[in-house]
Design a protein around this motif. Sequence first.
Motif, PDB file in Angstrom:
ATOM      1  N   ASP A  71      14.456   3.302   4.979  1.00 49.84           N
ATOM      2  CA  ASP A  71      13.896   5.120   5.666  1.00 49.84           C
ATOM      3  C   ASP A  71      12.319   5.451   5.995  1.00 49.84           C
ATOM      4  O   ASP A  71      12.227   6.180   6.658  1.00 49.84           O
ATOM      5  CB  ASP A  71      14.762   5.697   5.066  1.00 49.84           C
ATOM      6  N   CYS A  72      11.513   4.310   5.762  1.00 51.12           N
ATOM      7  CA  CYS A  72      10.138   4.351   5.835  1.00 51.12           C
ATOM      8  C   CYS A  72       9.467   4.370   7.442  1.00 51.12           C
ATOM      9  O   CYS A  72       9.819   3.032   7.511  1.00 51.12           O
ATOM     10  CB  CYS A  72       9.423   3.903   5.029  1.00 51.12           C
ATOM     11  N   GLN A  73       8.209   4.170   7.846  1.00 55.22           N
ATOM     12  CA  GLN A  73       7.848   3.937   9.198  1.00 55.22           C
ATOM     13  C   GLN A  73       6.627   3.589   8.771  1.00 55.22           C
ATOM     14  O   GLN A  73       6.178   2.092   9.450  1.00 55.22           O
ATOM     15  CB  GLN A  73       7.633   4.804  10.146  1.00 55.22           C
ATOM     16  N   THR A  74       5.776   3.403   7.949  1.00 55.67           N
ATOM     17  CA  THR A  74       5.137   3.331   6.758  1.00 55.67           C
ATOM     18  C   THR A  74       4.592   3.003   5.845  1.00 55.67           C
ATOM     19  O   THR A  74       5.512   4.129   5.230  1.00 55.67           O
ATOM     20  CB  THR A  74       4.147   3.359   7.711  1.00 55.67           C
ATOM     21  N   SER A  75       4.669   1.646   5.473  1.00 52.61           N
ATOM     22  CA  SER A  75       4.338   1.754   4.161  1.00 52.61           C
ATOM     23  C   SER A  75       3.078   1.117   3.635  1.00 52.61           C
ATOM     24  O   SER A  75       2.671  -0.162   4.271  1.00 52.61           O
ATOM     25  CB  SER A  75       5.366   0.927   3.497  1.00 52.61           C
ATOM     26  N   LEU A  76       2.281   1.622   2.832  1.00 58.03           N
ATOM     27  CA  LEU A  76       0.881   1.301   1.726  1.00 58.03           C
ATOM     28  C   LEU A  76       1.375   0.654   0.592  1.00 58.03           C
ATOM     29  O   LEU A  76       1.673   1.416  -0.488  1.00 58.03           O
ATOM     30  CB  LEU A  76      -0.018   2.449   2.111  1.00 58.03           C
ATOM     31  N   ALA A  77       0.415  -0.644   0.102  1.00 58.56           N
ATOM     32  CA  ALA A  77       0.815  -0.762  -0.734  1.00 58.56           C
ATOM     33  C   ALA A  77      -0.463  -0.551  -1.356  1.00 58.56           C
ATOM     34  O   ALA A  77      -1.616  -0.719  -0.864  1.00 58.56           O
ATOM     35  CB  ALA A  77       0.844  -2.542  -1.048  1.00 58.56           C
ATOM     36  N   THR A  78      -0.750  -0.129  -3.223  1.00 63.68           N
ATOM     37  CA  THR A  78      -1.959  -0.054  -3.377  1.00 63.68           C
ATOM     38  C   THR A  78      -2.057  -1.664  -4.381  1.00 63.68           C
ATOM     39  O   THR A  78      -1.700  -1.515  -5.119  1.00 63.68           O
ATOM     40  CB  THR A  78      -1.958   1.072  -4.184  1.00 63.68           C
ATOM     41  N   THR A  79      -3.344  -1.193  -4.525  1.00 63.13           N
ATOM     42  CA  THR A  79      -3.778  -3.054  -5.298  1.00 63.13           C
ATOM     43  C   THR A  79      -5.357  -3.099  -5.528  1.00 63.13           C
ATOM     44  O   THR A  79      -6.459  -2.140  -5.114  1.00 63.13           O
ATOM     45  CB  THR A  79      -3.225  -4.333  -4.597  1.00 63.13           C
ATOM     46  N   SER A  80      -5.622  -3.673  -6.553  1.00 61.57           N
ATOM     47  CA  SER A  80      -7.523  -3.400  -6.741  1.00 61.57           C
ATOM     48  C   SER A  80      -7.663  -4.721  -6.048  1.00 61.57           C
ATOM     49  O   SER A  80      -9.416  -4.875  -6.594  1.00 61.57           O
ATOM     50  CB  SER A  80      -7.348  -3.389  -8.448  1.00 61.57           C
ATOM     51  N   LEU A  81      -7.208  -5.433  -5.444  1.00 59.36           N
ATOM     52  CA  LEU A  81      -7.824  -6.603  -4.913  1.00 59.36           C
ATOM     53  C   LEU A  81      -8.226  -7.718  -5.457  1.00 59.36           C
ATOM     54  O   LEU A  81      -8.705  -9.178  -5.381  1.00 59.36           O
ATOM     55  CB  LEU A  81      -8.833  -5.760  -4.309  1.00 59.36           C
ATOM     56  N   LYS A  82      -8.232  -7.765  -6.883  1.00 55.94           N
ATOM     57  CA  LYS A  82      -8.760  -8.728  -8.079  1.00 55.94           C
ATOM     58  C   LYS A  82      -7.501  -9.744  -7.810  1.00 55.94           C
ATOM     59  O   LYS A  82      -6.068  -9.501  -7.935  1.00 55.94           O
ATOM     60  CB  LYS A  82      -8.197  -7.734  -9.377  1.00 55.94           C
ATOM     61  N   ASN A  83      -8.350 -11.070  -7.731  1.00 53.43           N
ATOM     62  CA  ASN A  83      -7.586 -12.472  -7.779  1.00 53.43           C
ATOM     63  C   ASN A  83      -6.969 -12.415  -6.340  1.00 53.43           C
ATOM     64  O   ASN A  83      -5.400 -12.746  -6.349  1.00 53.43           O
ATOM     65  CB  ASN A  83      -7.067 -12.806  -8.950  1.00 53.43           C
ATOM     66  N   ARG A  84      -6.425 -11.861  -5.756  1.00 51.30           N
ATOM     67  CA  ARG A  84      -5.863 -11.824  -4.219  1.00 51.30           C
ATOM     68  C   ARG A  84      -6.317 -11.462  -3.494  1.00 51.30           C
ATOM     69  O   ARG A  84      -7.593 -11.753  -2.957  1.00 51.30           O
ATOM     70  CB  ARG A  84      -5.717  -9.710  -3.924  1.00 51.30           C
ATOM     71  N   GLN A  85      -5.500 -12.494  -2.580  1.00 48.01           N
ATOM     72  CA  GLN A  85      -6.027 -13.021  -0.946  1.00 48.01           C
ATOM     73  C   GLN A  85      -4.731 -12.532  -0.180  1.00 48.01           C
ATOM     74  O   GLN A  85      -3.669 -13.385  -0.260  1.00 48.01           O
ATOM     75  CB  GLN A  85      -5.287 -14.519  -1.136  1.00 48.01           C
ATOM     76  N   LEU A  86      -5.017 -11.030   1.315  1.00 50.03           N
ATOM     77  CA  LEU A  86      -3.775 -11.150   1.151  1.00 50.03           C
ATOM     78  C   LEU A  86      -4.196 -10.725   2.933  1.00 50.03           C
ATOM     79  O   LEU A  86      -5.161 -11.044   3.582  1.00 50.03           O
ATOM     80  CB  LEU A  86      -3.860  -9.052   0.729  1.00 50.03           C
ATOM     81  N   HIS A  87      -3.032 -10.767   3.902  1.00 51.03           N
ATOM     82  CA  HIS A  87      -3.193 -10.586   5.079  1.00 51.03           C
ATOM     83  C   HIS A  87      -3.239  -9.544   5.460  1.00 51.03           C
ATOM     84  O   HIS A  87      -3.226  -9.765   6.947  1.00 51.03           O
ATOM     85  CB  HIS A  87      -1.815 -11.515   6.032  1.00 51.03           C
ATOM     86  N   GLN A  88      -2.657  -7.817   5.072  1.00 56.89           N
ATOM     87  CA  GLN A  88      -2.767  -6.825   5.923  1.00 56.89           C
ATOM     88  C   GLN A  88      -4.133  -5.872   6.136  1.00 56.89           C
ATOM     89  O   GLN A  88      -4.878  -6.647   4.698  1.00 56.89           O
ATOM     90  CB  GLN A  88      -1.722  -6.348   4.192  1.00 56.89           C
ATOM     91  N   THR A  89      -3.969  -5.132   6.642  1.00 59.38           N
ATOM     92  CA  THR A  89      -4.771  -4.461   6.250  1.00 59.38           C
ATOM     93  C   THR A  89      -5.642  -3.574   5.683  1.00 59.38           C
ATOM     94  O   THR A  89      -4.104  -3.104   5.018  1.00 59.38           O
ATOM     95  CB  THR A  89      -4.733  -3.001   7.964  1.00 59.38           C
ATOM     96  N   MET A  90      -7.089  -4.168   5.346  1.00 58.89           N
ATOM     97  CA  MET A  90      -7.352  -3.461   4.000  1.00 58.89           C
ATOM     98  C   MET A  90      -8.194  -2.202   3.979  1.00 58.89           C
ATOM     99  O   MET A  90      -9.188  -2.026   4.763  1.00 58.89           O
ATOM    100  CB  MET A  90      -8.245  -4.703   2.843  1.00 58.89           C
ATOM    101  N   ILE A  91      -7.718  -0.878   3.739  1.00 59.16           N
ATOM    102  CA  ILE A  91      -8.097   0.327   3.543  1.00 59.16           C
ATOM    103  C   ILE A  91      -8.774   0.908   3.121  1.00 59.16           C
ATOM    104  O   ILE A  91      -7.789   0.758   1.359  1.00 59.16           O
ATOM    105  CB  ILE A  91      -7.102   1.235   4.295  1.00 59.16           C
ATOM    106  N   ALA A  92     -10.013   0.974   2.622  1.00 60.21           N
ATOM    107  CA  ALA A  92     -10.770   1.775   0.698  1.00 60.21           C
ATOM    108  C   ALA A  92     -10.305   3.311   1.383  1.00 60.21           C
ATOM    109  O   ALA A  92      -9.981   4.228   2.427  1.00 60.21           O
ATOM    110  CB  ALA A  92     -12.386   1.634   1.290  1.00 60.21           C
TER     111      ALA A  92
END
Length: 239
Positions: A71-92
Motif C-alpha cells: 500500500d506504499c507509494q514510495t519505499s526507501l531502502a537503507t544501506t551502508s553502500l559497502k560492496n553494493r552496486q545499485l541502480h536506484q537513486t542514492m540519497i545521503a
Amino acid sequence: MKEQFCIVLVRPRDPNNIGAVARAMANFGLQDLRVVDPFPPTWQEVVSAVGAHDILTHAKLFSVLPQALADCQTSLATTSLKNRQLHQTMIALPDLPAWLEKQNPGKTALVFGNEKTGLSNEDIELCFAAVHIPTTAKQPSVNLAQAVILLCYELARRPLPFSAHSAPKATFEQTELVIQELEGLMQAAHLKADFSQKQRQDLLRSLLNKSNFSKNELFFIKKFAKQLAQVLPQETKER
C-alpha cells in the motif's frame, strides 16, 4: 509525519533492537511498524519499550517484503553502500527531506535490513530509492535502532508539506501489476533481449520508479499493455 511514514524491518534478529526501534518511533510520533520474516525466537522475545507498547502491539507481520510495501507509494531502502552496486537513486540522509519535497511521495516506507547482513540486493531492488547515512569508511554501518532514530529525526526537523492537488502516486502493488502486464506483453511478442525474466522486471521497475508516474498514468499503461497483448497476431504469439 506520523501518518505518512512507516518503518519496515526485514528479518530482524535481536528483540532488544525491535523494542529500541519502537521507542525511537514513539519519540517522533510514528506508529506504523511492519516486520518481515523475523527470526521466530526474536519476535516472541520482544518486550515492550518505554512509551511504545501500542506500537509493538499493533505491529504488522509479513512473510515477504512486497506484502509489507503493497500500500506504499514510495519505499526507501537503507544501506551502508559497502560492496553494493545499485541502480536506484542514492540519497545521503541530510539530503532526504529536500528530495522527498520534490517527489510528492505519499505513503512512504523506510526499509531496514537485519543487524548482521542488512538488506539483500533483491530487497533493495524492490524499493523506489536508497538512503545512506554518511559515516567514516572505517565504520560504515550503524546500529539498527540508531539508523531508525537518525532517519526519524532528520524527517521530523523538516516536516514535509502535503500537496492536496497533486495526482496520487501509484502504490507498490499497483506498480507491480503494471510490470506483470508489460512482462506478459514482452512474452507474447517474443521480445528477444539478453535479459532474464527477473532482470527485465527489475529494469521495468527501475524505469517506472524513475518516471514517477501517477496512479492514473500507470493504469493507462497497464490497460494499453493488456489490450496490445490481446490483439497481437496469433502467429506472433505462437512463434
